[in-house]
Design a protein around this motif. Structure first.
Motif, PDB file in Angstrom:
ATOM      1  N   GLU A 285     104.360  59.051  14.573  1.00 43.29           N
ATOM      2  CA  GLU A 285     103.235  58.788  15.484  1.00 43.29           C
ATOM      3  C   GLU A 285     103.738  58.483  16.890  1.00 43.29           C
ATOM      4  OE1 GLU A 285     101.119  55.673  13.624  1.00 43.29           O
ATOM      5  OE2 GLU A 285     100.047  56.978  12.198  1.00 43.29           O
ATOM      6  N   VAL A 286     104.803  57.683  16.997  1.00 45.29           N
ATOM      7  CA  VAL A 286     105.343  57.345  18.318  1.00 45.29           C
ATOM      8  C   VAL A 286     105.862  58.589  19.019  1.00 45.29           C
ATOM      9  CG1 VAL A 286     107.182  56.085  19.526  1.00 45.29           C
ATOM     10  CG2 VAL A 286     105.855  54.973  17.706  1.00 45.29           C
ATOM     11  N   ALA A 287     106.546  59.453  18.240  1.00 42.53           N
ATOM     12  CA  ALA A 287     107.081  60.685  18.843  1.00 42.53           C
ATOM     13  C   ALA A 287     105.956  61.575  19.344  1.00 42.53           C
ATOM     14  CB  ALA A 287     107.935  61.426  17.834  1.00 42.53           C
ATOM     15  N   LEU A 288     104.875  61.646  18.598  1.00 39.53           N
ATOM     16  CA  LEU A 288     103.740  62.456  19.034  1.00 39.53           C
ATOM     17  C   LEU A 288     103.084  61.860  20.272  1.00 39.53           C
ATOM     18  CD1 LEU A 288     102.095  63.445  15.615  1.00 39.53           C
ATOM     19  CD2 LEU A 288     103.378  64.917  17.185  1.00 39.53           C
ATOM     20  N   GLN A 289     102.973  60.526  20.319  1.00 39.61           N
ATOM     21  CA  GLN A 289     102.363  59.889  21.479  1.00 39.61           C
ATOM     22  C   GLN A 289     103.211  60.121  22.744  1.00 39.61           C
ATOM     23  OE1 GLN A 289     101.780  55.780  20.470  1.00 39.61           O
ATOM     24  NE2 GLN A 289     100.086  56.235  19.033  1.00 39.61           N
ATOM     25  N   HIS A 306     115.707  65.417  23.362  1.00 40.00           N
ATOM     26  CA  HIS A 306     116.549  64.315  22.894  1.00 40.00           C
ATOM     27  C   HIS A 306     115.730  63.280  22.125  1.00 40.00           C
ATOM     28  CE1 HIS A 306     119.758  61.405  22.816  1.00 40.00           C
ATOM     29  NE2 HIS A 306     118.955  60.481  23.411  1.00 40.00           N
ATOM     30  N   ARG A 307     114.517  62.964  22.669  1.00 36.15           N
ATOM     31  CA  ARG A 307     113.662  62.004  21.973  1.00 36.15           C
ATOM     32  C   ARG A 307     113.220  62.538  20.604  1.00 36.15           C
ATOM     33  NH1 ARG A 307     111.213  58.257  25.406  1.00 36.15           N
ATOM     34  NH2 ARG A 307     112.808  57.570  26.893  1.00 36.15           N
ATOM     35  N   TYR A 308     112.893  63.825  20.544  1.00 39.01           N
ATOM     36  CA  TYR A 308     112.473  64.403  19.244  1.00 39.01           C
ATOM     37  C   TYR A 308     113.618  64.396  18.225  1.00 39.01           C
ATOM     38  CZ  TYR A 308     108.048  65.967  21.180  1.00 39.01           C
ATOM     39  OH  TYR A 308     106.807  65.990  21.720  1.00 39.01           O
ATOM     40  N   ARG A 309     114.828  64.662  18.693  1.00 41.45           N
ATOM     41  CA  ARG A 309     115.976  64.616  17.794  1.00 41.45           C
ATOM     42  C   ARG A 309     116.203  63.206  17.275  1.00 41.45           C
ATOM     43  NH1 ARG A 309     118.304  68.428  21.405  1.00 41.45           N
ATOM     44  NH2 ARG A 309     119.312  66.743  22.556  1.00 41.45           N
ATOM     45  N   GLU A 310     116.035  62.205  18.127  1.00 38.55           N
ATOM     46  CA  GLU A 310     116.179  60.817  17.664  1.00 38.55           C
ATOM     47  C   GLU A 310     115.115  60.472  16.607  1.00 38.55           C
ATOM     48  OE1 GLU A 310     116.031  58.288  20.969  1.00 38.55           O
ATOM     49  OE2 GLU A 310     118.090  58.707  21.634  1.00 38.55           O
ATOM     50  N   ILE A 312     113.469  62.611  14.654  1.00 41.38           N
ATOM     51  CA  ILE A 312     113.764  63.336  13.420  1.00 41.38           C
ATOM     52  C   ILE A 312     114.950  62.712  12.701  1.00 41.38           C
ATOM     53  CG2 ILE A 312     114.543  65.547  12.486  1.00 41.38           C
ATOM     54  CD1 ILE A 312     112.962  66.896  14.747  1.00 41.38           C
ATOM     55  N   GLY A 313     115.938  62.289  13.458  1.00 41.30           N
ATOM     56  CA  GLY A 313     117.111  61.619  12.830  1.00 41.30           C
ATOM     57  C   GLY A 313     116.686  60.341  12.145  1.00 41.30           C
ATOM     58  N   SER A 314     115.823  59.552  12.803  1.00 36.77           N
ATOM     59  CA  SER A 314     115.334  58.319  12.180  1.00 36.77           C
ATOM     60  C   SER A 314     114.581  58.601  10.892  1.00 36.77           C
ATOM     61  CB  SER A 314     114.464  57.565  13.188  1.00 36.77           C
ATOM     62  OG  SER A 314     113.949  56.372  12.571  1.00 36.77           O
ATOM     63  N   MET A 315     113.742  59.674  10.927  1.00 35.37           N
ATOM     64  CA  MET A 315     113.007  60.048   9.717  1.00 35.37           C
ATOM     65  C   MET A 315     113.963  60.456   8.589  1.00 35.37           C
ATOM     66  SD  MET A 315     109.813  62.254  11.226  1.00 35.37           S
ATOM     67  CE  MET A 315     108.609  61.492  12.313  1.00 35.37           C
ATOM     68  N   LEU A 316     114.968  61.266   8.906  1.00 40.59           N
ATOM     69  CA  LEU A 316     115.939  61.676   7.906  1.00 40.59           C
ATOM     70  C   LEU A 316     116.695  60.488   7.334  1.00 40.59           C
ATOM     71  CD1 LEU A 316     117.365  64.955   9.537  1.00 40.59           C
ATOM     72  CD2 LEU A 316     115.791  64.736   7.590  1.00 40.59           C
ATOM     73  N   GLU A 317     116.980  59.510   8.176  1.00 32.15           N
ATOM     74  CA  GLU A 317     117.661  58.305   7.698  1.00 32.15           C
ATOM     75  C   GLU A 317     116.801  57.558   6.679  1.00 32.15           C
ATOM     76  OE1 GLU A 317     119.670  54.227   9.455  1.00 32.15           O
ATOM     77  OE2 GLU A 317     118.781  55.706  10.827  1.00 32.15           O
ATOM     78  N   GLU A 318     115.511  57.442   6.984  1.00 33.46           N
ATOM     79  CA  GLU A 318     114.623  56.764   6.048  1.00 33.46           C
ATOM     80  C   GLU A 318     114.502  57.552   4.731  1.00 33.46           C
ATOM     81  OE1 GLU A 318     113.376  53.841   6.263  1.00 33.46           O
ATOM     82  OE2 GLU A 318     114.217  53.497   8.245  1.00 33.46           O
ATOM     83  N   VAL A 319     114.460  58.895   4.855  1.00 33.06           N
ATOM     84  CA  VAL A 319     114.366  59.719   3.632  1.00 33.06           C
ATOM     85  C   VAL A 319     115.630  59.546   2.810  1.00 33.06           C
ATOM     86  CG1 VAL A 319     114.307  62.098   2.813  1.00 33.06           C
ATOM     87  CG2 VAL A 319     112.809  61.399   4.665  1.00 33.06           C
TER      88      VAL A 319
END
Length: 319
Positions: A285-289, A306-310, A312-319
């Motif tokens: 949600e934050v990335a979309l905002q 760069h922000r989108y990669r961060e 996506i990286g955060s999401m992958l870390e949680e997964v």
């Protein structure tokens, strides 16, 4: 031959085994109990009838032998050497004509009749004794022309002074056969009544003995995943049904423990999954905002990537 083979192996034809298995356990126990009792009672009745039949025949022979003995004691030789008949005094031991004794006769050695005493009648008419057959001896059965069955004892006796005589005693078997027929009728009539009573009693006992199974069945059907704390009733823990109920209760205990562990695992897994999913949703949600129309402009073109990669990286870390 093919038709016969098909008839032998026809799987759709109901047999005795299939019909027997289709019955309830209560019915099978009752039928088995009644059949066993019927077989035992039939064998017992047959043995009793044979014993009674032998006793009746032995009693007939004993009576005939008694009459012949009385007749033998009544034979004497007079001073002139002739064989004479002197009946015992009335009231003497062993004296007394029997109601079903047909006759007692004594013949001399030459076949002439010395004495004859008629002791009864057959079928309402006087009895005509059988012709003497000197060759016969001992017990034998015969029939009169009117159909009366006889039991005869014939024997040759020696009297004093070398005199001999042939004594015969005949007894009607009709009354004895009538008594045996009544006895057999009582046995035959009482047998099915006894088996019927035994069958009903066996059915009642089987129903009473299997009643705990019905209660256990009803209780087992009421136990579901939401009511695993219910247990089967144990009436007597020392008998077979009690031990069966205890075994089922142990199974239900293990099932309840397994379901409790499964619920705890589901709750723990739900809690463990809820946190990373929430984080992934927040990051997304934050990335979309930040990339929306109201977002502030970036200093360079590589900043959004760069922000989108961060994110996506955060999401992958949680997964």
């Amino acid at each position: 031959m093919v038709a016969m083979a098909e008839r032998r192996v026809d799987p759709h034809r109901p047999g005795l085994t299939t019909a027997w298995r289709a019955l309830s356990l209560r019915a099978r126990l009752s039928i088995g109990y009644a059949a066993t009792l019927a077989a035992l009672l039939t064998i017992y009745a047959g043995l009793v009838f044979l014993v009674v039949f032998q006793l009746f025949n032995a009693e007939v022979d004993r009576r005939l032998d008694q009459e012949v003995e009385i007749a033998e004691r009544s034979l004497f030789v007079d001073p002139s050497g002739n064989l004479v008949w002197r009946p015992p005094a009335v009231g003497a031991v062993g004296f007394g004509a029997l109601a079903n004794m047909l006759w007692v006769d004594v013949h001399r050695a030459d076949g002439s009749l010395l004495h004859r005493q008629l002791g009864g009648y057959a079928r309402g008419g006087p009895v005509e004794p059988l012709a003497l057959d000197p060759s016969r001896s001992g017990f034998f059965s015969a029939s009169l022309p009117n159909g009366t069955s006889l039991r005869v004892l014939q024997g040759k006796v020696q009297v004093a002074a070398g005199q001999s005589a042939v004594i015969r005693a005949a007894l009607a078997e009709d009354q004895i056969r009538h008594d045996l027929s009544i006895f057999l009728l009582v046995l035959g009539g009482g047998l099915p009544v006894s088996v019927a009573i035994a069958g009903l009693t066996g059915y009642w006992l089987a129903r009473r003995a299997l009643a705990p199974i019905d209660r256990m069945t009803a209780e087992a059907r009421s136990i579901t995943a939401e009511h695993l704390d219910a247990r089967l009733p144990v009436v007597n823990e020392h008998d077979e049904l009690g031990r069966l109920a205890i075994a089922f209760n142990e199974i239900f205990n293990r099932l309840e423990q397994s379901f409790s562990q499964l619920r705890r695992f589901t709750a723990d897994a739900s809690h463990e999954l809820r946190t990373p999913l929430t984080v992934i949703r927040s990051v997304g949600e934050v990335a979309l905002q930040n990339g929306g129309p109201d977002a502030k402009p970036y200093a360079s073109a590589e900043a959004p990537a760069h922000r989108y990669r961060e994110a996506i990286g955060s999401m992958l870390e949680e997964v």
